[in-house]
Design a protein around this motif. Sequence first.
Motif, PDB file in Angstrom:
ATOM      1  N   ILE A   1       0.833  -1.200   0.000  1.00  0.00           N
ATOM      2  CA  ILE A   1       0.000   0.000   0.000  1.00  0.00           C
ATOM      3  C   ILE A   1       0.871   1.256   0.000  1.00  0.00           C
ATOM      4  N   GLY A   2       2.025   1.195   0.656  1.00  0.00           N
ATOM      5  CA  GLY A   2       2.941   2.334   0.658  1.00  0.00           C
ATOM      6  C   GLY A   2       3.493   2.635  -0.722  1.00  0.00           C
ATOM      7  N   LYS A   3       3.881   1.590  -1.440  1.00  0.00           N
ATOM      8  CA  LYS A   3       4.405   1.776  -2.801  1.00  0.00           C
ATOM      9  C   LYS A   3       3.308   2.253  -3.737  1.00  0.00           C
ATOM     10  N   LEU A   4       2.097   1.721  -3.572  1.00  0.00           N
ATOM     11  CA  LEU A   4       0.969   2.158  -4.389  1.00  0.00           C
ATOM     12  C   LEU A   4       0.645   3.616  -4.102  1.00  0.00           C
ATOM     13  N   ALA A   5       0.699   3.997  -2.839  1.00  0.00           N
ATOM     14  CA  ALA A   5       0.442   5.387  -2.460  1.00  0.00           C
ATOM     15  C   ALA A   5       1.472   6.310  -3.116  1.00  0.00           C
ATOM     16  N   LYS A   6       2.715   5.922  -3.049  1.00  0.00           N
ATOM     17  CA  LYS A   6       3.776   6.743  -3.643  1.00  0.00           C
ATOM     18  C   LYS A   6       3.609   6.847  -5.162  1.00  0.00           C
ATOM     19  N   ALA A   7       3.319   5.726  -5.813  1.00  0.00           N
ATOM     20  CA  ALA A   7       3.171   5.716  -7.272  1.00  0.00           C
ATOM     21  C   ALA A   7       1.960   6.530  -7.730  1.00  0.00           C
ATOM     22  N   SER A   8       0.902   6.530  -6.936  1.00  0.00           N
ATOM     23  CA  SER A   8      -0.323   7.235  -7.320  1.00  0.00           C
ATOM     24  C   SER A   8      -0.350   8.682  -6.843  1.00  0.00           C
ATOM     25  N   GLY A   9       0.501   9.002  -5.866  1.00  0.00           N
ATOM     26  CA  GLY A   9       0.486  10.346  -5.302  1.00  0.00           C
ATOM     27  C   GLY A   9      -0.631  10.563  -4.293  1.00  0.00           C
ATOM     28  N   LEU A  10      -1.269   9.481  -3.877  1.00  0.00           N
ATOM     29  CA  LEU A  10      -2.361   9.560  -2.907  1.00  0.00           C
ATOM     30  C   LEU A  10      -1.907   9.027  -1.557  1.00  0.00           C
ATOM     31  N   PRO A  11      -2.453   9.557  -0.480  1.00  0.00           N
ATOM     32  CA  PRO A  11      -2.101   9.020   0.846  1.00  0.00           C
ATOM     33  C   PRO A  11      -2.628   7.598   1.024  1.00  0.00           C
ATOM     34  N   ALA A  12      -1.933   6.814   1.813  1.00  0.00           N
ATOM     35  CA  ALA A  12      -2.356   5.435   2.078  1.00  0.00           C
ATOM     36  C   ALA A  12      -3.758   5.403   2.696  1.00  0.00           C
ATOM     37  N   ASP A  13      -4.090   6.402   3.520  1.00  0.00           N
ATOM     38  CA  ASP A  13      -5.433   6.454   4.111  1.00  0.00           C
ATOM     39  C   ASP A  13      -6.515   6.571   3.044  1.00  0.00           C
ATOM     40  N   THR A  14      -6.230   7.326   1.995  1.00  0.00           N
ATOM     41  CA  THR A  14      -7.179   7.444   0.879  1.00  0.00           C
ATOM     42  C   THR A  14      -7.346   6.104   0.186  1.00  0.00           C
TER      43      THR A  14
ATOM     44  N   THR B   1      -0.254  -3.627 -10.491  1.00  0.00           N
ATOM     45  CA  THR B   1      -0.229  -2.419 -11.316  1.00  0.00           C
ATOM     46  C   THR B   1      -1.617  -2.097 -11.860  1.00  0.00           C
ATOM     47  N   ASP B   2      -2.512  -3.078 -11.920  1.00  0.00           N
ATOM     48  CA  ASP B   2      -3.896  -2.806 -12.327  1.00  0.00           C
ATOM     49  C   ASP B   2      -4.569  -1.861 -11.337  1.00  0.00           C
ATOM     50  N   SER B   3      -4.228  -1.989 -10.064  1.00  0.00           N
ATOM     51  CA  SER B   3      -4.768  -1.079  -9.050  1.00  0.00           C
ATOM     52  C   SER B   3      -4.299   0.346  -9.312  1.00  0.00           C
ATOM     53  N   LEU B   4      -3.057   0.487  -9.733  1.00  0.00           N
ATOM     54  CA  LEU B   4      -2.541   1.816 -10.051  1.00  0.00           C
ATOM     55  C   LEU B   4      -3.302   2.404 -11.236  1.00  0.00           C
ATOM     56  N   LYS B   5      -3.591   1.601 -12.241  1.00  0.00           N
ATOM     57  CA  LYS B   5      -4.361   2.074 -13.394  1.00  0.00           C
ATOM     58  C   LYS B   5      -5.768   2.498 -12.969  1.00  0.00           C
ATOM     59  N   ARG B   6      -6.386   1.734 -12.076  1.00  0.00           N
ATOM     60  CA  ARG B   6      -7.715   2.112 -11.561  1.00  0.00           C
ATOM     61  C   ARG B   6      -7.649   3.438 -10.820  1.00  0.00           C
ATOM     62  N   LEU B   7      -6.602   3.623 -10.029  1.00  0.00           N
ATOM     63  CA  LEU B   7      -6.457   4.874  -9.290  1.00  0.00           C
ATOM     64  C   LEU B   7      -6.274   6.055 -10.244  1.00  0.00           C
ATOM     65  N   GLN B   8      -5.547   5.847 -11.309  1.00  0.00           N
ATOM     66  CA  GLN B   8      -5.376   6.909 -12.302  1.00  0.00           C
ATOM     67  C   GLN B   8      -6.707   7.233 -12.965  1.00  0.00           C
ATOM     68  N   PHE B   9      -7.514   6.205 -13.240  1.00  0.00           N
ATOM     69  CA  PHE B   9      -8.846   6.409 -13.799  1.00  0.00           C
ATOM     70  C   PHE B   9      -9.709   7.202 -12.811  1.00  0.00           C
ATOM     71  N   ILE B  10      -9.656   6.817 -11.541  1.00  0.00           N
ATOM     72  CA  ILE B  10     -10.436   7.500 -10.500  1.00  0.00           C
ATOM     73  C   ILE B  10     -10.022   8.969 -10.413  1.00  0.00           C
ATOM     74  N   GLN B  11      -8.733   9.225 -10.428  1.00  0.00           N
ATOM     75  CA  GLN B  11      -8.257  10.604 -10.347  1.00  0.00           C
ATOM     76  C   GLN B  11      -8.719  11.436 -11.544  1.00  0.00           C
ATOM     77  N   ARG B  12      -8.690  10.857 -12.737  1.00  0.00           N
ATOM     78  CA  ARG B  12      -9.158  11.587 -13.923  1.00  0.00           C
ATOM     79  C   ARG B  12     -10.660  11.845 -13.838  1.00  0.00           C
ATOM     80  N   ALA B  13     -11.410  10.851 -13.372  1.00  0.00           N
ATOM     81  CA  ALA B  13     -12.860  11.020 -13.245  1.00  0.00           C
ATOM     82  C   ALA B  13     -13.198  12.089 -12.207  1.00  0.00           C
ATOM     83  N   LYS B  14     -12.430  12.146 -11.125  1.00  0.00           N
ATOM     84  CA  LYS B  14     -12.660  13.182 -10.118  1.00  0.00           C
ATOM     85  C   LYS B  14     -12.397  14.574 -10.701  1.00  0.00           C
TER      86      LYS B  14
END
Length: 92
Positions: free
Chosen positions: A6-19, A44-57
């Motif tokens: 979760i820490g690496k995913l947070a860093k890669a996505s730029g989002l806090p782990a709590d988010t 890495t699919d989770s990272l792609k989903r997070l990028q999709f979520i960020q664009r949708a937001k």
Amino acid sequence: MDELSIGKLAKASGLPADTLRYYERLGLIQPKTRGANGYRVFTTDSLKRLQFIQRAKLLNFTLEEIRDLLIVRASSRTNCEDIYQRLQKKNR
């Protein structure tokens, strides 16, 4: 496929782990598994989903609307027109 804590995913996505934990509770992302230590393991699919979520937001979609978009996106019966109609409806 790379496995991410979760820490690496947070860093890669730029989002806090709590988010990320919040998104997991909402069903927007899911860990692939949990390690023997109980830690979440994402792909890495989770990272792609997070990028999709960020664009949708950025397009002013709510998290509930984003969850619906992710369901539509994952459906084998969905085509681009379905998503385009949702985007058009949102922009009105």
